[in-house]
Motif scaffolding. Sequence first.
Motif, PDB file in Angstrom:
ATOM      1  N   LEU A  37       0.763  -1.106  -0.010  1.00  0.00           N
ATOM      2  CA  LEU A  37      -0.016  -0.030  -0.180  1.00  0.00           C
ATOM      3  C   LEU A  37       0.947   1.225   0.037  1.00  0.00           C
ATOM      4  O   LEU A  37       1.983   1.188   0.718  1.00  0.00           O
ATOM      5  N   GLY A  38       0.266   2.248  -0.627  1.00  0.00           N
ATOM      6  CA  GLY A  38       1.085   3.632  -0.440  1.00  0.00           C
ATOM      7  C   GLY A  38       0.088   4.684  -0.695  1.00  0.00           C
ATOM      8  O   GLY A  38      -1.291   4.172  -0.711  1.00  0.00           O
ATOM      9  N   THR A  39       0.497   5.849  -0.515  1.00  0.00           N
ATOM     10  CA  THR A  39      -0.546   7.093  -0.713  1.00  0.00           C
ATOM     11  C   THR A  39      -0.184   8.065  -1.693  1.00  0.00           C
ATOM     12  O   THR A  39       1.082   8.381  -1.871  1.00  0.00           O
ATOM     13  N   ALA A  40      -1.161   8.159  -2.679  1.00  0.00           N
ATOM     14  CA  ALA A  40      -1.044   9.074  -3.882  1.00  0.00           C
ATOM     15  C   ALA A  40      -2.037  10.438  -3.591  1.00  0.00           C
ATOM     16  O   ALA A  40      -2.875  10.245  -2.976  1.00  0.00           O
ATOM     17  N   THR A  84      -9.258  17.530  -4.085  1.00  0.00           N
ATOM     18  CA  THR A  84      -7.905  16.721  -3.812  1.00  0.00           C
ATOM     19  C   THR A  84      -7.851  16.142  -2.474  1.00  0.00           C
ATOM     20  O   THR A  84      -8.375  16.385  -1.640  1.00  0.00           O
ATOM     21  N   VAL A  85      -7.627  14.668  -2.896  1.00  0.00           N
ATOM     22  CA  VAL A  85      -7.517  13.891  -1.798  1.00  0.00           C
ATOM     23  C   VAL A  85      -6.153  13.105  -1.618  1.00  0.00           C
ATOM     24  O   VAL A  85      -5.524  13.143  -2.712  1.00  0.00           O
ATOM     25  N   ASP A  86      -6.102  12.532  -0.475  1.00  0.00           N
ATOM     26  CA  ASP A  86      -4.572  11.842  -0.411  1.00  0.00           C
ATOM     27  C   ASP A  86      -5.237  10.507  -0.247  1.00  0.00           C
ATOM     28  O   ASP A  86      -5.857  10.021   0.981  1.00  0.00           O
ATOM     29  N   HIS A  87      -4.975   9.416  -1.268  1.00  0.00           N
ATOM     30  CA  HIS A  87      -5.825   8.195  -1.348  1.00  0.00           C
ATOM     31  C   HIS A  87      -4.816   7.101  -1.024  1.00  0.00           C
ATOM     32  O   HIS A  87      -3.817   6.902  -1.706  1.00  0.00           O
ATOM     33  N   GLU A  88      -5.010   6.213  -0.230  1.00  0.00           N
ATOM     34  CA  GLU A  88      -4.262   4.858  -0.157  1.00  0.00           C
ATOM     35  C   GLU A  88      -4.987   3.858  -0.936  1.00  0.00           C
ATOM     36  O   GLU A  88      -6.179   3.764  -1.120  1.00  0.00           O
ATOM     37  N   PHE A  89      -3.811   3.368  -1.689  1.00  0.00           N
ATOM     38  CA  PHE A  89      -4.449   2.428  -2.829  1.00  0.00           C
ATOM     39  C   PHE A  89      -3.775   1.142  -2.829  1.00  0.00           C
ATOM     40  O   PHE A  89      -2.646   1.015  -2.152  1.00  0.00           O
ATOM     41  N   VAL A 133       5.857  -0.750 -12.893  1.00  0.00           N
ATOM     42  CA  VAL A 133       6.231  -2.093 -12.797  1.00  0.00           C
ATOM     43  C   VAL A 133       6.685  -2.691 -11.476  1.00  0.00           C
ATOM     44  O   VAL A 133       7.340  -2.028 -10.830  1.00  0.00           O
ATOM     45  N   PRO A 134       6.731  -4.136 -11.368  1.00  0.00           N
ATOM     46  CA  PRO A 134       5.786  -5.047 -11.970  1.00  0.00           C
ATOM     47  C   PRO A 134       4.427  -5.146 -11.662  1.00  0.00           C
ATOM     48  O   PRO A 134       3.627  -5.929 -12.243  1.00  0.00           O
ATOM     49  N   LEU A 135       3.938  -4.281 -10.872  1.00  0.00           N
ATOM     50  CA  LEU A 135       2.265  -4.356 -10.677  1.00  0.00           C
ATOM     51  C   LEU A 135       1.805  -3.237 -11.620  1.00  0.00           C
ATOM     52  O   LEU A 135       1.701  -2.176 -11.220  1.00  0.00           O
ATOM     53  N   GLN A 136       1.115  -3.782 -12.652  1.00  0.00           N
ATOM     54  CA  GLN A 136       0.315  -2.842 -13.432  1.00  0.00           C
ATOM     55  C   GLN A 136      -0.885  -2.212 -12.857  1.00  0.00           C
ATOM     56  O   GLN A 136      -1.559  -2.755 -12.176  1.00  0.00           O
ATOM     57  N   GLY A 137      -0.752  -0.940 -13.094  1.00  0.00           N
ATOM     58  CA  GLY A 137      -1.943  -0.126 -12.395  1.00  0.00           C
ATOM     59  C   GLY A 137      -1.862   0.221 -11.100  1.00  0.00           C
ATOM     60  O   GLY A 137      -2.772   1.119 -10.611  1.00  0.00           O
ATOM     61  N   GLN A 138      -0.720   0.048 -10.687  1.00  0.00           N
ATOM     62  CA  GLN A 138      -0.333   0.625  -9.124  1.00  0.00           C
ATOM     63  C   GLN A 138       0.023   1.923  -9.368  1.00  0.00           C
ATOM     64  O   GLN A 138       1.100   2.406  -9.947  1.00  0.00           O
ATOM     65  N   ILE A 140       1.879   5.406  -7.971  1.00  0.00           N
ATOM     66  CA  ILE A 140       3.453   5.579  -7.363  1.00  0.00           C
ATOM     67  C   ILE A 140       3.409   6.129  -6.230  1.00  0.00           C
ATOM     68  O   ILE A 140       2.548   7.321  -5.905  1.00  0.00           O
ATOM     69  N   ASP A 141       3.789   5.583  -5.138  1.00  0.00           N
ATOM     70  CA  ASP A 141       3.838   6.258  -3.607  1.00  0.00           C
ATOM     71  C   ASP A 141       4.491   7.769  -3.609  1.00  0.00           C
ATOM     72  O   ASP A 141       5.447   7.912  -4.216  1.00  0.00           O
ATOM     73  N   GLY A 142       3.746   8.624  -3.152  1.00  0.00           N
ATOM     74  CA  GLY A 142       4.000  10.148  -3.136  1.00  0.00           C
ATOM     75  C   GLY A 142       3.782  10.865  -4.520  1.00  0.00           C
ATOM     76  O   GLY A 142       4.077  11.982  -4.380  1.00  0.00           O
ATOM     77  N   ALA A 143       3.279  10.264  -5.259  1.00  0.00           N
ATOM     78  CA  ALA A 143       3.341  10.753  -6.743  1.00  0.00           C
ATOM     79  C   ALA A 143       1.768  11.801  -6.799  1.00  0.00           C
ATOM     80  O   ALA A 143       0.857  11.258  -5.742  1.00  0.00           O
TER      81      ALA A 143
END
Length: 281
Positions: A37-40, A84-89, A133-138, A140-143
């Motif tokens: 998990l990360g947050t964008a 604008t939201v900070d979303h954990e994905f 990569v390698p996780l398509q559709g993830q 980027i953390d912090g982006a």
Amino acid sequence: MKTIYKFNLAIICALFLITSCEIDDGDDRDVEFTPKLGTATINLINAVTSADELEAQGFPINGVDLWVDETKHGQNMQLGDILTVDHEFPQGSMFRAVHGDQSPTYLTNGVVDYHTIFASNTAAAMLPAEHNVPLQGQLIDGASYTAIYFDFGGLSHDYPAVQLIEDDLTAPTGGNAKVRFVNAAGGECWNNSCVTTFMNGTTNLGTAIWGPFGAAITDFVEVSAGSLNIETLDGDGASYFTGSVNVTSGGVYTIVFSGNEGYSDSPTVTPEPNKYTVLQH
């Protein structure tokens, strides 16, 4: 017999140890590719124009709700609104624009009732294959990302009506600001309002085509800091709105144009007022 039994037992133990070593060889691919998990930061932009058309026809839609995965972030949003939201994905994210205050069906089922769900798409379908990569559709953390929710042709679901891009927030050169435009002025594209060109005097700041036929968002361009005079041209090159936005040195802006010149041809819908919504990143 005792000697033979002991010898056979020793062989079994040795085979067990060898087999164990072969299984646990330190190359645990399940762990290596476990999604984290990360947050964008995600800018959600409501460009769903058919909502107003349905409301005028007697459907009390009460605005548009914007969802990421199974979390409602924007409730009863109006055309041109930005949140604008900070979303954990998780590994991949789902984006949906939903009939206001309705409960959509998620993940295991597709879009069913067009009066309930206006638009949907996945990060995996919208982002380049090599994005993270390698996780398509993830994400980027912090982006930072911008997701534009729009519909097409009176809620036709022949098109995945969400656009998602990663934001380039690098600073402009000294004394300048950086701006881009989102075209949320589509409707049914009467009077060529699908295509909007943004002008600063004689300088073309970018052209955006509302909906899935083209990019609803322009590239960033650098402009001088101060008052930015903006004129919008329709697909025939006719001017239908002028305005100004103050931009500061070093600032990065997304400007959403949500006026709808095209709605003037609709017998059931009052034209949207021409307006800009400004997001400073």
